[in-house]
Design a protein around this motif. Structure first.
Motif, short mmCIF file in Angstrom:
data_model
loop_
_atom_site.label_atom_id
_atom_site.label_comp_id
_atom_site.label_asym_id
_atom_site.label_seq_id
_atom_site.Cartn_x
_atom_site.Cartn_y
_atom_site.Cartn_z
N PHE A 89 0.86 -1.18 0.00
CA PHE A 89 0.00 0.00 0.00
C PHE A 89 0.90 1.24 0.00
N VAL A 90 0.73 2.08 -1.01
CA VAL A 90 1.56 3.30 -1.10
C VAL A 90 0.64 4.51 -1.10
N ALA A 91 0.69 5.26 -0.01
CA ALA A 91 -0.09 6.50 0.06
C ALA A 91 0.74 7.62 -0.55
N ILE A 92 0.15 8.34 -1.50
CA ILE A 92 0.82 9.53 -2.03
C ILE A 92 0.42 10.68 -1.11
N SER A 93 1.34 11.01 -0.25
CA SER A 93 1.06 12.01 0.76
C SER A 93 1.76 13.32 0.39
N ASN B 90 8.85 -1.97 -5.83
CA ASN B 90 10.06 -2.47 -5.15
C ASN B 90 10.24 -2.04 -3.71
N GLY B 91 9.60 -0.93 -3.32
CA GLY B 91 9.86 -0.33 -2.01
C GLY B 91 9.54 -1.22 -0.83
N HIS B 92 8.59 -2.15 -1.02
CA HIS B 92 8.20 -3.02 0.11
C HIS B 92 9.35 -3.91 0.56
N ARG B 93 10.37 -4.06 -0.29
CA ARG B 93 11.52 -4.89 0.10
C ARG B 93 12.44 -4.15 1.06
N TYR B 94 12.33 -2.82 1.09
CA TYR B 94 13.26 -2.02 1.90
C TYR B 94 12.58 -1.23 3.01
N ARG C 48 2.46 -4.54 3.27
CA ARG C 48 3.42 -3.49 3.56
C ARG C 48 2.74 -2.14 3.30
N PHE C 49 3.08 -1.16 4.15
CA PHE C 49 2.43 0.16 4.09
C PHE C 49 3.50 1.25 4.13
N ASN C 50 3.51 2.10 3.12
CA ASN C 50 4.42 3.24 3.12
C ASN C 50 3.73 4.46 2.53
N ALA C 51 4.30 5.61 2.84
CA ALA C 51 3.79 6.86 2.24
C ALA C 51 4.94 7.62 1.62
N LEU C 52 4.68 8.21 0.46
CA LEU C 52 5.62 9.12 -0.18
C LEU C 52 5.10 10.54 0.03
N ALA C 53 5.83 11.32 0.78
CA ALA C 53 5.40 12.70 1.07
C ALA C 53 6.01 13.61 0.00
N LEU C 54 5.19 13.91 -1.01
CA LEU C 54 5.71 14.70 -2.13
C LEU C 54 5.84 16.17 -1.77
N GLY C 55 6.86 16.80 -2.36
CA GLY C 55 6.93 18.26 -2.39
C GLY C 55 6.19 18.72 -3.63
N ALA C 56 6.43 19.96 -4.04
CA ALA C 56 5.66 20.52 -5.16
C ALA C 56 5.95 19.79 -6.47
N VAL C 57 4.85 19.49 -7.18
CA VAL C 57 4.92 18.89 -8.52
C VAL C 57 3.97 19.70 -9.40
N ASN C 58 4.41 20.04 -10.60
CA ASN C 58 3.55 20.86 -11.48
C ASN C 58 2.30 20.10 -11.93
N THR C 59 1.17 20.41 -11.29
CA THR C 59 -0.12 19.81 -11.65
C THR C 59 -1.20 20.86 -11.36
N GLU C 60 -2.44 20.49 -11.66
CA GLU C 60 -3.54 21.41 -11.37
C GLU C 60 -3.67 21.64 -9.86
N MET C 61 -3.40 20.60 -9.08
CA MET C 61 -3.50 20.76 -7.63
C MET C 61 -2.48 21.78 -7.12
#
Ligand SMILES: NC(=O)c1ccc[n+]([C@@H]2O[C@H](COP(=O)([O-])OP(=O)(O)OC[C@H]3O[C@@H](n4cnc5c(N)ncnc54)[C@H](OP(=O)(O)O)[C@@H]3O)[C@@H](O)[C@H]2O)c1
Length: 229
Positions: free
Chosen positions: A127-131, A212-216, A172-185
């Protein structure tokens, strides 16, 4: 058949993520409200892309989505929680619905969707939360984003808590805490700000991480940002 579920997939980061996964040969189920861009993409990948039109706020209907997955014989191995709602509004101007809706999409929907998925599937799932960096404690905060940032903080906490509760399983549970990305949001959050990266650029890393991230990592909130915001 095994494949990837992307929640929030019709534009921005989610759409580029779906395209990236398809290019790598993955099977993808894409869930969003608007189907136009996804249906066009399906013309190119009719055997590997399945689109489900669904509004995440209707979490009492998740069973319908899951029955649709059964119908196409789909078992998720990676699930991306990418959809989110952001309304840039000063704290004192926010009404109940602004705050409730933000939490409904960014937190409660994922809480209940995860319950449904864990009850249904016993196979390993990443499970990957885009945070967001806004949801990371101690990171720089910005006016107008209190509801959004707090909802992402709640999502991050849910990921950490689930990793602890299910540590003896193959989930497996992880989150990717994004910084600014050029999108409508980003334009809603920071009008006229130009980020150093766009959705196409970040999709590569997010796709790799989901596969792959669940391995690490497990239970980690990983900052993915080279800028402020
Ligand atoms: N862009 C940034 O700078 C930035 C920074 C930090 C974190 N993030 C995070 O990265 C993720 C992607 O952001 P983005 O910038 O790509 O956002 P975006 O351009 O606004 O795209 C959001 C996606 O989520 C879907 N979505 C929204 N509400 C939904 C609902 N009720 N039901 C189903 N799907 C829904 C939208 O599809 P439909 O409208 O078709 O439903 C769309 O495909 C989000 O979680 C966001 O919080 C973004």
């Amino acid at each position: 058949m095994k494949g990837i579920l992307v929640v929030g997939a019709s534009r921005g980061v989610g759409f580029e993520l779906v395209k990236n996964l398809l290019k790598s040969g993955e099977k993808v189920v894409a869930l969003s409200r608007n189907m136009q861009s996804l249906n066009k993409l399906r013309e190119k990948y009719p055997d590997r892309l399945y689109n489900i039109s669904f509004d995440l706020s209707e979490f009492e209907k998740f069973e319908l989505v899951l029955s649709e997955l059964d119908r196409i014989d789909f078992i998720p191995s990676t699930v991306y929680y990418n959809a989110a709602y952001l309304k840039n509004k000063n704290f004192l101007e926010q009404d109940k619905e602004d705050v409730y809706h933000t939490f409904r999409i960014n937190y409660f929907s994922y809480f209940f969707l995860t319950q449904f998925l864990l009850k249904k599937y016993t196979n390993p799932i990443h499970f990957v939360a885009i945070s967001s960096m806004g949801g990371v404690q101690g990171s720089m905060k910005f006016g107008g984003l209190s509801a959004y940032s707090a909802s992402k903080a709640a999502l991050n906490n849910m990921i950490e808590s689930l990793a602890a509760e299910f540590s003896s399983t193959k989930y497996r549970f992880n989150a990717l805490a994004l910084g600014a990305v050029n999108t409508e949001m980003l334009q809603e959050a920071f009008p006229n700000y130009k980020a150093p990266i766009d959705a196409l650029g970040i999709a590569d890393f997010i796709a790799w991480f989901g596969l792959n991230g669940h391995r690490y990592f497990n239970g980690k909130i990983l900052p993915v940002s080279s800028s402020t915001p």
